[in-house]
Design a protein around this motif. Structure first.
Motif, PDB file in Angstrom:
ATOM      1  N   LEU A  86      -5.865  -4.644  -7.334  1.00 16.66           N
ATOM      2  CA  LEU A  86      -5.013  -4.242  -6.207  1.00 16.66           C
ATOM      3  C   LEU A  86      -5.861  -3.763  -5.030  1.00 16.66           C
ATOM      4  CD1 LEU A  86      -2.024  -2.488  -8.044  1.00 16.66           C
ATOM      5  CD2 LEU A  86      -2.158  -4.834  -7.170  1.00 16.66           C
ATOM      6  N   ILE A  87      -6.936  -3.023  -5.295  1.00 15.46           N
ATOM      7  CA  ILE A  87      -7.811  -2.581  -4.190  1.00 15.46           C
ATOM      8  C   ILE A  87      -8.514  -3.796  -3.582  1.00 15.46           C
ATOM      9  CG2 ILE A  87      -9.846  -1.213  -3.578  1.00 15.46           C
ATOM     10  CD1 ILE A  87      -9.115   0.772  -5.777  1.00 15.46           C
ATOM     11  N   ARG A  94       2.234   1.638  -3.451  1.00 13.54           N
ATOM     12  CA  ARG A  94       1.188   2.078  -4.393  1.00 13.54           C
ATOM     13  C   ARG A  94       0.908   3.565  -4.235  1.00 13.54           C
ATOM     14  NH1 ARG A  94      -3.558  -1.316  -2.635  1.00 13.54           N
ATOM     15  NH2 ARG A  94      -4.714  -0.153  -4.200  1.00 13.54           N
ATOM     16  N   TYR A 145       0.839  -1.199   0.000  1.00 12.70           N
ATOM     17  CA  TYR A 145       0.000   0.000   0.000  1.00 12.70           C
ATOM     18  C   TYR A 145       0.874   1.249   0.000  1.00 12.70           C
ATOM     19  CZ  TYR A 145      -4.087   2.855   0.380  1.00 12.70           C
ATOM     20  OH  TYR A 145      -5.065   3.769   0.088  1.00 12.70           O
ATOM     21  N   PHE A 176     -13.773   6.009  -3.452  1.00  6.98           N
ATOM     22  CA  PHE A 176     -12.713   5.576  -4.366  1.00  6.98           C
ATOM     23  C   PHE A 176     -13.293   5.316  -5.749  1.00  6.98           C
ATOM     24  CE2 PHE A 176      -9.731   4.064  -0.995  1.00  6.98           C
ATOM     25  CZ  PHE A 176      -8.586   4.550  -1.573  1.00  6.98           C
ATOM     26  N   SER A 204      -6.126  -5.904  -1.549  1.00  3.48           N
ATOM     27  CA  SER A 204      -5.688  -5.187  -0.358  1.00  3.48           C
ATOM     28  C   SER A 204      -6.749  -5.286   0.741  1.00  3.48           C
ATOM     29  CB  SER A 204      -5.434  -3.715  -0.735  1.00  3.48           C
ATOM     30  OG  SER A 204      -5.350  -2.907   0.393  1.00  3.48           O
ATOM     31  N   ILE A 205      -7.989  -4.980   0.382  1.00  4.28           N
ATOM     32  CA  ILE A 205      -9.069  -5.012   1.382  1.00  4.28           C
ATOM     33  C   ILE A 205      -9.308  -6.443   1.866  1.00  4.28           C
ATOM     34  CG2 ILE A 205     -11.567  -4.682   1.698  1.00  4.28           C
ATOM     35  CD1 ILE A 205     -11.327  -2.232  -0.199  1.00  4.28           C
ATOM     36  N   LYS A 252      -6.847  -8.325   4.327  1.00  2.00           N
ATOM     37  CA  LYS A 252      -6.996  -7.975   5.748  1.00  2.00           C
ATOM     38  C   LYS A 252      -8.247  -8.622   6.335  1.00  2.00           C
ATOM     39  CE  LYS A 252      -6.291  -3.809   4.307  1.00  2.00           C
ATOM     40  NZ  LYS A 252      -5.966  -2.462   3.903  1.00  2.00           N
TER      41      LYS A 252
END
Ligand code: URA
Length: 445
Positions: free
Chosen positions: A179-180, A168, A165, A207, A183-184, A187
């Motif tokens: 990628l979003i 990026r 992150y 976003f 990433s979310i 987690k």
């Protein structure tokens, strides 16, 4: 295997295998792959995209890059919620206690504010004494006793995401759907809940500025969650206009309490009850209609507010401010912004309004900025409402009166006043499940 070859492959639009993605993430976390090679890969992903299989493999590799939370020591179904970020979005503070009052468990790690968007942990920390960092045993104990606990991210959860992150952020590679999504979801998978409700925002403060992009992101994340064996549903909700009327940490806690007392703004109440009903549905508490009724009852009977108070007490906070929000420490100064014309509010740019709140001290301009818990904005007039010349359209709160001039200029540039009432906007656009996308009305909620 060589990172150089993987970058070349992705540059030519070819799909990477699961083994190649694991090699890349493992190597990057261990510093065996340098930032410049990973930056080239990220840009190649931005241009070439990723297949669903690649995105899932990337998410799993990132989730497995550090600690994972094992919540099996807590009985019952644990349901998580994630919002892609918004302005005035305090729905976690409302949904989590509702869900707990209705018999499911919420053991949730939340984030801090990011850019113009607020974060649940900053909001909770405006409650005097509240601790968002507690030992794991205390976290588990609080969920067992209260049905919910909201804490900041602990341990070494998805360190690959942390590193990626940051990279990026400085290489113009944030706005890539795979990628979003990875990433979310990395987690969320590492955080260990059994089911996940995603609130994917769309509009000026989100976003994903368009509904089509928000639906595409929702589909990708639902596919990842279901692929990892978690029941996952997404709602695509509006963030063209801030949610509710309060923006800023203690102001938002006070507004959440108003909703839990059945006295909150209509838009925030509706979105929160819908999200809570979907969380209960995912937790197996009945069909959507029954879950909605249960959520409404927990507000009417005050059991949801009781759960929030119990959690706050368990985590060291003073719940007197929850029972009576007028006890929250006040900002040092307040000013009203008055309308220059009569008419209707025809535009409210959520991103600019979020940035205005940051200037007032409600968010961080730099990583090390100190938040003013009572700073923020109360929207006296919202989209579609009538305003007369000279009437207040917003109240600004801050501990730094030097900020008022800039904040007023920004707020005025975010709000439009016109002669005609604008068209109504939907609050919730679509429900996305593993079976597909349904316009929200068709989903029957
Ligand atoms: N939130 C995240 O956690 N990651 C992203 O990439 C975007 C929003």
């Amino acid at each position: 295997m060589r990172m150089y070859d993987l970058i070349t492959k992705k540059k030519h639009g070819k799909a990477l295998s699961e083994a190649e993605i694991s090699y890349m993430i493992d190597g990057y976390v261990k510093d065996a792959i340098p930032d410049y090679q990973m930056a080239a890969m990220l840009m190649a992903i931005c241009f070439s995209g990723m297949t669903e299989e690649e995105t899932t493999a990337l998410t799993k590799a990132m989730a497995a890059s550090g600690d994972t939370m094992d919540l099996s020591a807590i009985a019952g179904v644990k349901v998580d919620k994630h919002s892609t970020g918004g302005v005035g979005d305090k729905t976690t503070l409302i949904c989590a206690p509702i869900v707990a009052a209705c018999g499911a468990k919420v053991a949730k790690m939340s984030g801090r504010g990011l850019g113009h968007t607020g974060g649940t942990i900053d909001k909770l920390e405006s409650i005097p004494g509240f601790k968002a960092v507690i030992p794991q045993e205390k976290f588990f104990e609080t969920v067992r006793a209260c049905g919910l606990s909201l804490i900041g991210q602990t341990g070494n959860l998805a360190p690959a995401d942390k590193k990626l992150y940051a990279l990026r952020d400085v290489t113009a590679t944030v706005d890539s759907l795979p990628l979003i999504a990875s990433s979310i979801m990395s987690k969320k998978l590492a955080a260990g809940s059994d089911a996940i409700l995603l609130d994917v925002k769309t509009g000026s403060g989100a976003f994903m500025k368009t509904e089509a992009d928000a639906i595409a992101l929702a589909r990708a994340m639902v596919a990842i969650g279901e692929g990892a064996g978690k029941r996952t549903v997404a709602l695509v909700t509006d963030m063209d206009v801030p949610l509710g009327r309060a923006i800023g940490n203690s102001l938002e806690v006070a507004e959440s309490i108003a909703v839990l007392k059945g006295e909150g703004p209509k838009d925030l109440t509706e979105v929160s009850l819908t999200l809570a009903a979907h969380m209960l549905f995912l937790a197996g508490r009945g069909d959507l209609a029954a879950c909605r009724r249960a959520a409404e009852e927990s507000v009417a009977k005050g059991t949801a507010l009781d759960r929030l108070c119990a959690m706050v007490r368990a985590q060291g906070g003073d719940d007197a401010v929850l029972r009576d929000p007028s006890k929250f420490p006040e900002a040092m100064a307040m000013t009203e912004i008055r309308a220059n014309d009569s008419g209707y509010i025809t535009a409210m740019d959520a991103e600019k309004i979020g940035e205005t709140a940051v200037v007032l001290g409600a968010g961080r301009e730099r990583k090390d900025s100190v938040i003013h818990p009572a700073a923020g904005i109360v929207l006296r007039k919202k989209y579609g409402e009538r305003v007369e010349k000279g009437e207040s359209i917003a109240a600004l709160y801050t501990d730094n009166t030097m900020a008022f001039r800039e904040a007023e200029r920004m707020y005025r540039s975010a709000v439009g006043i016109g002669a005609e009432a604008p068209a109504r906007r939907p609050l919730i656009y679509a429900q996305v499940t593993k079976d597909g996308v349904a316009r929200f009305e068709e989903a029957g909620a």
